[in-house]
Design an enzyme around this catalytic site. Structure first.
Site, PDB file in Angstrom:
ATOM      1  N   TYR A 107       2.700 112.190 156.159  1.00 25.77           N
ATOM      2  CA  TYR A 107       2.256 111.034 155.363  1.00 25.77           C
ATOM      3  C   TYR A 107       3.148 109.818 155.676  1.00 25.77           C
ATOM      4  O   TYR A 107       4.370 109.941 155.780  1.00 25.77           O
ATOM      5  CB  TYR A 107       2.334 111.422 153.879  1.00 25.77           C
ATOM      6  CG  TYR A 107       2.132 110.292 152.916  1.00 25.77           C
ATOM      7  CD1 TYR A 107       0.946 109.553 152.917  1.00 25.77           C
ATOM      8  CD2 TYR A 107       3.105 109.956 151.989  1.00 25.77           C
ATOM      9  CE1 TYR A 107       0.758 108.512 152.018  1.00 25.77           C
ATOM     10  CE2 TYR A 107       2.926 108.926 151.078  1.00 25.77           C
ATOM     11  CZ  TYR A 107       1.748 108.206 151.107  1.00 25.77           C
ATOM     12  OH  TYR A 107       1.571 107.175 150.222  1.00 25.77           O
TER      13      TYR A 107
ATOM     14  N   LYS B 222      -2.748 113.022 143.001  1.00 24.42           N
ATOM     15  CA  LYS B 222      -4.052 113.285 143.633  1.00 24.42           C
ATOM     16  C   LYS B 222      -4.844 114.303 142.799  1.00 24.42           C
ATOM     17  O   LYS B 222      -5.197 114.018 141.691  1.00 24.42           O
ATOM     18  CB  LYS B 222      -3.847 113.754 145.073  1.00 24.42           C
ATOM     19  CG  LYS B 222      -2.727 113.039 145.833  1.00 24.42           C
ATOM     20  CD  LYS B 222      -3.036 111.589 146.078  1.00 24.42           C
ATOM     21  CE  LYS B 222      -1.822 110.905 146.702  1.00 24.42           C
ATOM     22  NZ  LYS B 222      -1.908 109.456 146.698  1.00 24.42           N
TER      23      LYS B 222
ATOM     24  N   ASP C 139       4.675 119.430 152.444  1.00 21.54           N
ATOM     25  CA  ASP C 139       3.855 118.583 151.576  1.00 21.54           C
ATOM     26  C   ASP C 139       2.515 119.305 151.449  1.00 21.54           C
ATOM     27  O   ASP C 139       1.732 119.371 152.393  1.00 21.54           O
ATOM     28  CB  ASP C 139       3.691 117.190 152.195  1.00 21.54           C
ATOM     29  CG  ASP C 139       2.935 116.238 151.264  1.00 21.54           C
ATOM     30  OD1 ASP C 139       2.095 116.722 150.490  1.00 21.54           O
ATOM     31  OD2 ASP C 139       3.182 115.016 151.340  1.00 21.54           O
TER      32      ASP C 139
ATOM     33  N   ARG D 201      15.834 111.626 129.933  1.00 16.05           N
ATOM     34  CA  ARG D 201      15.719 111.801 131.386  1.00 16.05           C
ATOM     35  C   ARG D 201      15.608 113.281 131.783  1.00 16.05           C
ATOM     36  O   ARG D 201      15.095 113.604 132.849  1.00 16.05           O
ATOM     37  CB  ARG D 201      16.935 111.157 132.065  1.00 16.05           C
ATOM     38  CG  ARG D 201      16.696 110.817 133.523  1.00 16.05           C
ATOM     39  CD  ARG D 201      17.823 109.980 134.090  1.00 16.05           C
ATOM     40  NE  ARG D 201      19.107 110.597 133.885  1.00 16.05           N
ATOM     41  CZ  ARG D 201      20.189 110.001 133.382  1.00 16.05           C
ATOM     42  NH1 ARG D 201      20.136 108.721 133.034  1.00 16.05           N
ATOM     43  NH2 ARG D 201      21.325 110.640 133.224  1.00 16.05           N
TER      44      ARG D 201
HETATM   45  C1  LIG Z   1      -0.100 113.728 151.598  1.00 17.11           C
HETATM   46  C2  LIG Z   1       0.549 112.801 150.626  1.00 17.11           C
HETATM   47  N1  LIG Z   1       1.786 113.085 150.181  1.00 17.11           N
HETATM   48  C3  LIG Z   1       2.417 112.289 149.319  1.00 17.11           C
HETATM   49  C4  LIG Z   1       1.817 111.144 148.845  1.00 17.11           C
HETATM   50  C5  LIG Z   1       2.582 110.264 147.912  1.00 17.11           C
HETATM   51  O1  LIG Z   1       2.133 110.389 146.600  1.00 17.11           O
HETATM   52  P1  LIG Z   1       2.300 109.191 145.553  1.00 17.11           P
HETATM   53  O2  LIG Z   1       1.212 108.222 145.873  1.00 17.11           O
HETATM   54  O3  LIG Z   1       2.140 109.859 144.229  1.00 17.11           O
HETATM   55  O4  LIG Z   1       3.646 108.604 145.766  1.00 17.11           O
HETATM   56  C6  LIG Z   1       0.528 110.804 149.267  1.00 17.11           C
HETATM   57  C7  LIG Z   1      -0.121 109.565 148.787  1.00 17.11           C
HETATM   58  O5  LIG Z   1      -1.149 109.156 149.266  1.00 17.11           O
HETATM   59  C8  LIG Z   1      -0.120 111.652 150.182  1.00 17.11           C
HETATM   60  O6  LIG Z   1      -1.346 111.361 150.662  1.00 17.11           O
END
Ligand SMILES: Cc1ncc(COP(=O)(O)O)c(C=O)c1O
Length: 394
Positions: free
Chosen positions: A118, A215, A190, A64
């Site tokens: 998000y 992404k 973010d 972990r």
């Molecule tokens: C701007 C943004 N932050 C965070 C996330 C979350 O990422 P994950 O899909 O890896 O949980 C996304 C997912 O689409 C996103 O578009």
């Protein structure tokens, strides 16, 4: 690694320590750290076992707590954010957002959250966070330094996302950080859209920079992984909170993410070029009212993108001039080269209709919005496909 190296060179060099890639002295060895897949790790004796406590990156302890594959990725991501000291990894971007927030708030606090956040982060704030006694207040993405007027006795931290999810408002990040810093409030961002390559958020004044590596950094639509990079002031709280929540990132996904990181620069530049070609073409079509692309003047906060970012990626939205949800569905379903699916940042193009949920924004659009991810296909082929979509829209 020298701090003077340019970001493109750091992408190639970072995290490739000799002890993680080589078998002995000298320059021989493999290029990228391999997959170290493990739960149990064995110690020579009790003294060595005790010396490995408390668990820390760089010392084998237990699965972990990671192994060279995860440490190499974490170190490389830290290197991409000048001013940062650590990066923690998670099994998804959503887990990274939640862990970052839980690292800075306590029961009774209030968190200021950008209204264009998000959806899953918003849902986390509305459910889990509220259940643990943390109040949440949303603010207009274009608020800038006026955020000072929202800060009260209970305000404990500010969460940013720039550009915002689906509506792409670019925030005045340095102005918000300049308000937060003297008040001792951490800023969390973010930073998934730009990645630290196009916007090193820690250097812009943020304390915690979150990236869904799922992404662009992974870049091939085949892994799930999140990361939080932090300054010295928040490194300990982030580390402790993440360990107490039991977070771990899979070695296979960490390995794929490091692999993706090496080519991030060339991929992002092609996403940018293709994205702008398609966005400019769409802007000239009579069915399209606005193109919400941070690098184009239609996008709220475009001036902050111009000032603060060194590039744009391939994700943006179009706002139709009239029409309804059924027309937006016809548009998306008529496309062949654009897949219909969640996520973005892979090599392929995607299109998805979107309905913003906003409570505190100055920007609201009644007309249908479709979010496009422009991949690495030839832009002329994508434009020909979009022509079919627009014909179906009516
Ligand atoms: C701007 C943004 N932050 C965070 C996330 C979350 O990422 P994950 O899909 O890896 O949980 C996304 C997912 O689409 C996103 O578009």
């Amino acid at each position: 690694m020298s701090k003077d190296l340019r970001p493109e060179t750091r992408l190639v060099e970072a995290g490739r320590r000799r002890e993680w890639t080589g078998l002995g002295e000298g320059k021989g060895g493999i290029v990228n750290p391999p997959v170290w897949r493990a739960s149990t790790m064995l110690f020579d004796d009790i003294a060595a076992m005790e010396a490995a406590n408390p668990p820390r990156d760089g010392t084998l302890h237990y699965g972990r707590n990671g192994a060279p594959t995860q440490w190499a990725l974490a170190e490389a991501l830290t290197e991409m954010e000048p001013g940062a000291v650590t990066t923690k990894l998670y099994s998804s971007g959503a887990a990274a957002c939640a862990a970052a927030i839980l690292s800075v708030v306590d029961a009774g606090d209030e968190l200021l959250v950008v209204d264009s956040v998000y959806g899953t982060t918003r849902a986390f704030c509305e459910t889990t966070l509220k259940r643990f006694g943390v109040a949440v207040r949303y603010y207009d993405p274009l608020i800038g330094a006026d955020i000072a007027g929202l800060i009260g006795d209970r305000t404990r931290a500010i969460f940013l996302e720039s550009p915002g999810s689906n509506t792409f408002e670019v925030q005045d990040v340095p102005a918000i950080c300049a308000v937060a810093k003297p008040r001792g409030l951490p800023t969390l961002i973010d930073n998934t859209w730009a990645t630290p390559l196009f916007f090193p958020a820690i250097g812009a004044g943020c304390d915690l920079s979150i990236v869904a590596c799922t992404k662009y950094i992974g870049g091939h639509a085949d892994l799930m992984l999140g990361a939080v990079t932090a300054t010295e002031s928040w490194a300990k709280r982030l580390d402790q909170t993440s360990r107490m929540l039991g977070h771990a990132a899979s070695p296979d996904d960490a390995w794929l993410t490091v692999r993706g990181l090496r080519t991030l620069d060339v991929r992002l530049r092609r996403h940018q070029e293709n994205g702008l070609a398609v966005a400019r073409w769409l802007k000239a079509q009579p069915q399209i009212a606005r193109v919400l692309h941070p690098a184009l003047p239609d996008c709220p906060g475009h001036e902050f993108w111009k000032r603060d970012f060194s590039g744009a990626t391939g994700l943006f939205s179009i706002v139709f001039a009239g029409g309804d949800d059924a027309a937006a569905a016809r548009f998306v379903e008529a496309l062949d080269l654009f897949g219909l699916g969640y996520s973005w940042g892979g090599f392929e193009s995607l299109a998805i209709p979107h309905k913003p949920t906003r409570t505190a924004s100055s920007n609201d659009w009644e007309e249908p919005i479709v979010r496009l991810h422009i991949g690495l296909e030839h832009p002329d082929d994508l434009i020909a496909d979009l022509e079919k979509g627009l014909a179906a829209y009516g």
